[in-house]
Design an enzyme around this catalytic site. Sequence first.
Site, PDB file in Angstrom:
ATOM      1  N   LYS A 265       0.840  -1.197   0.000  1.00  0.00           N
ATOM      2  CA  LYS A 265       0.000   0.000   0.000  1.00  0.00           C
ATOM      3  C   LYS A 265       0.877   1.249   0.000  1.00  0.00           C
ATOM      4  O   LYS A 265       2.013   1.201   0.448  1.00  0.00           O
ATOM      5  CB  LYS A 265      -0.864   0.032   1.272  1.00  0.00           C
ATOM      6  CG  LYS A 265      -1.973  -0.985   1.335  1.00  0.00           C
ATOM      7  CD  LYS A 265      -2.758  -0.836   2.648  1.00  0.00           C
ATOM      8  CE  LYS A 265      -3.837  -1.891   2.774  1.00  0.00           C
ATOM      9  NZ  LYS A 265      -4.934  -1.760   1.797  1.00  0.00           N
ATOM     10  N   ARG A 339     -10.002 -11.729   2.286  1.00  0.00           N
ATOM     11  CA  ARG A 339     -10.863 -12.795   1.757  1.00  0.00           C
ATOM     12  C   ARG A 339     -10.158 -14.141   1.775  1.00  0.00           C
ATOM     13  O   ARG A 339     -10.808 -15.188   1.841  1.00  0.00           O
ATOM     14  CB  ARG A 339     -11.373 -12.411   0.358  1.00  0.00           C
ATOM     15  CG  ARG A 339     -10.321 -12.361  -0.707  1.00  0.00           C
ATOM     16  CD  ARG A 339     -10.774 -11.564  -1.908  1.00  0.00           C
ATOM     17  NE  ARG A 339     -10.768 -10.122  -1.634  1.00  0.00           N
ATOM     18  CZ  ARG A 339     -11.140  -9.189  -2.508  1.00  0.00           C
ATOM     19  NH1 ARG A 339     -11.563  -9.541  -3.713  1.00  0.00           N
ATOM     20  NH2 ARG A 339     -11.089  -7.919  -2.197  1.00  0.00           N
TER      21      ARG A 339
HETATM   22  N1  BES Z   1      -7.988  -3.948   4.620  1.00  0.00           N
HETATM   23  C1  BES Z   1      -8.147  -3.570   3.264  1.00  0.00           C
HETATM   24  C2  BES Z   1      -9.446  -2.795   3.010  1.00  0.00           C
HETATM   25  C3  BES Z   1      -9.511  -1.444   3.641  1.00  0.00           C
HETATM   26  C4  BES Z   1      -9.105  -0.333   2.932  1.00  0.00           C
HETATM   27  C5  BES Z   1     -10.020  -1.285   4.895  1.00  0.00           C
HETATM   28  C6  BES Z   1      -9.180   0.915   3.502  1.00  0.00           C
HETATM   29  C7  BES Z   1     -10.105  -0.039   5.467  1.00  0.00           C
HETATM   30  C8  BES Z   1      -9.698   1.067   4.759  1.00  0.00           C
HETATM   31  C9  BES Z   1      -8.162  -4.791   2.366  1.00  0.00           C
HETATM   32  O1  BES Z   1      -7.350  -5.821   2.785  1.00  0.00           O
HETATM   33  C10 BES Z   1      -7.694  -4.358   1.018  1.00  0.00           C
HETATM   34  O2  BES Z   1      -6.557  -3.955   0.926  1.00  0.00           O
HETATM   35  N2  BES Z   1      -8.555  -4.462   0.007  1.00  0.00           N
HETATM   36  C11 BES Z   1      -8.214  -4.089  -1.331  1.00  0.00           C
HETATM   37  C12 BES Z   1      -8.599  -5.230  -2.234  1.00  0.00           C
HETATM   38  C13 BES Z   1      -8.132  -5.052  -3.644  1.00  0.00           C
HETATM   39  C14 BES Z   1      -6.634  -5.189  -3.714  1.00  0.00           C
HETATM   40  C15 BES Z   1      -8.811  -6.075  -4.522  1.00  0.00           C
HETATM   41  C16 BES Z   1      -8.993  -2.836  -1.690  1.00  0.00           C
HETATM   42  O3  BES Z   1     -10.198  -2.774  -1.392  1.00  0.00           O
HETATM   43  O4  BES Z   1      -8.404  -1.924  -2.213  1.00  0.00           O
HETATM   44 MN    MN Z   2      -5.356  -5.556   2.165  1.00  0.00          MN
END
Ligand code: BES
Ligand code: MN
Length: 485
Positions: A265, A339
């Site tokens: 990230k 997931r």
């Molecule tokens: N934990 C994150 C989702 C999240 C983002 C929670 C911001 C709280 C605030 C999750 O693990 C994630 O990174 N999801 C990605 C999935 C994508 C790579 C398909 C997302 O939603 O960007």
């Molecule tokens: Mn994530």
Amino acid sequence: MNIAVRDAKEADFPCDALILPIFEDEGMAPYKEVDQRLDNLPSKLMSSGEFRARQAEVFLLHTYGKIKPSRVLFAGMGKKGEATRERARRAGGKAASYLRELRGTKDIALSSANFHSLPPGDFVEGALLSQYRFGTYKKEENEKGLKSLTILSGEDWKERIKWLETVEAGTRFARDLVNTPANDLTPSALAEAALSLKKAKVRVIEKKEAEKLGMGAFLSVARGSHEPPKFIVLTYENAKAKTKTPPVALIGKSITFDSGGISIKPSEGMEKMKYDMAGGAAVLGAIKAASELDMPVNILGILPAAENLPGGSASKPGDIVRTITGKTVEIINTDAEGRLALADAIGYAARSNPRAIIDVATLTGACSIALGNEAIAMMGNDDELTGAIKAASEDTNERVWRMPLYDEYKEYIESDAADLKNSGGRSGSLVTAGYFLKEFAGNTPWVHLDIASTAWTDKDKPYLAKGATGIGVRLLLSFLKNLKA
Ligand code: BES
Ligand code: MN
Ligand code: ZN
């Protein structure tokens, strides 16, 4: 804050501050004696418009010994016809937060004479929730705070107070876990927190055993970290619930820190990713409260806990893992780790034939794109179950909004090399994440609650200070309470 009840008249109860809930279109009429003994100053303040009793407006008055309470705090309730339970909660939160900041105000009282059709418990709930601050690492936060709230009422409040206090304690437990930074709240620390629950049996499945069980997806998330993963399983069985009643499975995403892994990230705001275990915290908080309340239900709690870091043996995009159900998953994006962990948790839960599976997870960034910070995104495969969650959400104002799981979304997550892939790309990423989970629930009634945009608040809310909200605890408890045996 301690809650007590006393059958006393407003003017005669000694306390640092007395809260008087006041409706815009009613004024001081319900508090004639207080008004008169304060030389009608309260009603004058209203007729001059200095205090208008608008929703969540507050006004403080010193009483100079004319009545027993040292101060009165008028709490605006808005118009009578527009009164809702949530408005009462907000007014309670606003009044109690205001008093929390006053020096020398420790013991307060609340008049219950004027709530009309509203249950005064909601006002008290808002007041209770508003007192929470995260004080573990900041001493000054621990030193402030109200000591007691006495409800002035002739009714029997025993059951209601037990409920309010236990639910608040469960919420506080969850909020503390979520606020605790990832250096201290590791998967092992989360397991310890689960083990601290006195009325639930806890079993921690270690890495070796998880390997034997075939949890390849869950384990893949933890590979880049030195912190060992912990697959935490809780069982709460109530003797009053028939022993044969199948449990409700509550699953909480428990990524104690989500850096994204190799699909890392951006560093801006990454510190917030300590809250990626808010689903697990909500499940723990709910089980803690449900067990302390001796609720007549059986619960299976599951927290797949791991840290998602980009270490030398971390999972890589393109890796293929095998889940507990035998289904294989191609990892397109290591940041879609939630997931993966949940797939094994849902697969594991389904083995004990639960009556329902509810997963709570900070799963997608797209959740806030769709709903902002105002609602949980709900998806599910069973209308009765989603309906029951919806009812609980109206009860608590932990709002849910149902999103569709159209069959067509399946295509989004089809992989050329495995049964599924863990990312369907940007388009529809809130619902394709849900669809991915659905593939592991099989025929079990299942509901997914994405709390990514509601588990944390960047600004103070009427009864929730900024930081972890503890969302899910009250929702799950209200759902469990309404559950038919
Ligand atoms: N934990 C994150 C989702 C999240 C983002 C929670 C911001 C709280 C605030 C999750 O693990 C994630 O990174 N999801 C990605 C999935 C994508 C790579 C398909 C997302 O939603 O960007
Ligand atoms: Mn994530
Ligand atoms: Zn995550």
